[in-house]
Design a protein around this motif. Structure first.
Motif, short mmCIF file in Angstrom:
data_model
loop_
_atom_site.label_atom_id
_atom_site.label_comp_id
_atom_site.label_asym_id
_atom_site.label_seq_id
_atom_site.Cartn_x
_atom_site.Cartn_y
_atom_site.Cartn_z
N CYS A 24 0.85 -1.36 -0.01
CA CYS A 24 -0.01 0.01 0.13
C CYS A 24 0.80 1.28 0.05
O CYS A 24 1.80 1.39 0.61
CB CYS A 24 -0.88 0.13 1.30
N HIS B 166 -0.58 4.43 0.40
CA HIS B 166 -1.51 5.50 0.78
C HIS B 166 -0.86 6.21 2.03
O HIS B 166 -0.94 7.31 2.26
CB HIS B 166 -2.81 5.18 1.04
N ALA B 167 -0.27 5.40 2.91
CA ALA B 167 0.50 5.80 3.97
C ALA B 167 -0.36 6.74 5.02
O ALA B 167 -0.02 7.68 5.51
CB ALA B 167 1.63 6.70 3.81
N CYS B 168 -1.57 6.42 5.15
CA CYS B 168 -2.57 6.74 6.10
C CYS B 168 -2.13 6.91 7.62
O CYS B 168 -1.54 6.03 7.96
CB CYS B 168 -3.93 6.38 6.15
N TRP C 57 2.15 -2.40 4.09
CA TRP C 57 2.50 -1.47 3.28
C TRP C 57 3.79 -2.04 2.21
O TRP C 57 3.55 -1.47 0.99
CB TRP C 57 2.90 -0.13 4.07
N GLY D 222 -3.51 -3.31 2.99
CA GLY D 222 -2.90 -3.14 1.64
C GLY D 222 -3.91 -2.32 0.85
O GLY D 222 -5.18 -1.89 1.07
N PHE E 17 -8.03 6.43 5.17
CA PHE E 17 -8.52 6.47 6.33
C PHE E 17 -8.00 7.79 6.77
O PHE E 17 -6.79 7.97 6.94
CB PHE E 17 -7.74 5.33 7.25
N CYS F 208 -2.89 4.11 10.34
CA CYS F 208 -3.28 2.99 9.52
C CYS F 208 -3.58 1.84 10.50
O CYS F 208 -2.58 1.48 11.37
CB CYS F 208 -2.38 2.56 8.52
N HIS F 209 -4.57 0.95 10.38
CA HIS F 209 -4.84 -0.06 11.14
C HIS F 209 -3.86 -1.40 10.84
O HIS F 209 -3.76 -2.33 11.72
CB HIS F 209 -6.37 -0.71 10.83
#
Ligand code: SF4
Length: 167
Positions: free
Chosen positions: A26, A28-30, A39, A72, A126, A33-34
């Protein structure tokens, strides 16, 4: 494909009871993140499309109303997931950090293929400041439940309104 995990039975990731496939990777690197272990693009377990389809199929039961792809970021492996969806032949719900407007604008054939096989999207990154544990299937208020077939027909986001059928 790169896979982060698999839950053969969930009641909190889409309509009814369903298996959930967690893909690896992933970008997005929120914040908050849960699942930050999902990632790394080179993490998780490498599997073929056939192995993933067999894994999901082996968990299917008559009461399952569909399958969920989570992460992901599923749209980083969209073409392969579209092939998994074809193999399992059940309604697919997809969690994505992209918004559907980005996906509808994509020229990537794999993205289009996965959209064409999806029933519902939970879209958007998120946002920790908008977190709400009371939201059905979502983590934060910016995330939407998207009716994907209706959105493809309209060429724009159409929100999914069948919550009364969610049990
Ligand atoms: S999109 Fe999902 S997996 Fe990716 S960083 Fe955001 S919350 Fe984490």
């Amino acid at each position: 494909m790169r896979i982060a995990g698999f839950n053969p039975e969930s009641i909190v990731d889409g309509p009814g009871v369903r298996p959930v496939l967690y893909v690896q990777g992933c970008t997005h690197a929120c914040k908050s993140c849960h699942n930050p272990s999902s990632w790394a693009l080179d993490g998780g377990q490498e599997m073929t499309v056939e192995e993933v389809a067999d894994l999901v199929a082996s968990a299917l039961r008559p009461l399952h109303r569909g399958v969920t792809f989570s992460g992901g970021e599923p749209f980083l492996q969209a073409a392969d997931l579209a092939r998994v969806a074809d193999a399992i032949k059940l309604p697919v719900m997809v969690y994505t950090g992209f918004v559907i407007e980005e996906l509808l604008a994509s020229r990537d054939a794999g993205v289009r293929a996965l959209l064409e096989r999806a029933e519902i999207l939970v879209d958007g990154r998120f946002v920790a400041e908008q977190k709400d544990l009371a939201l059905i299937w979502r983590g934060s208020h910016n995330q939407r439940l998207i009716d994907v077939p209706a959105s493809l027909r309209a060429g724009k986001a159409v929100e999914w309104t069948s919550l009364d059928a969610a049990g």
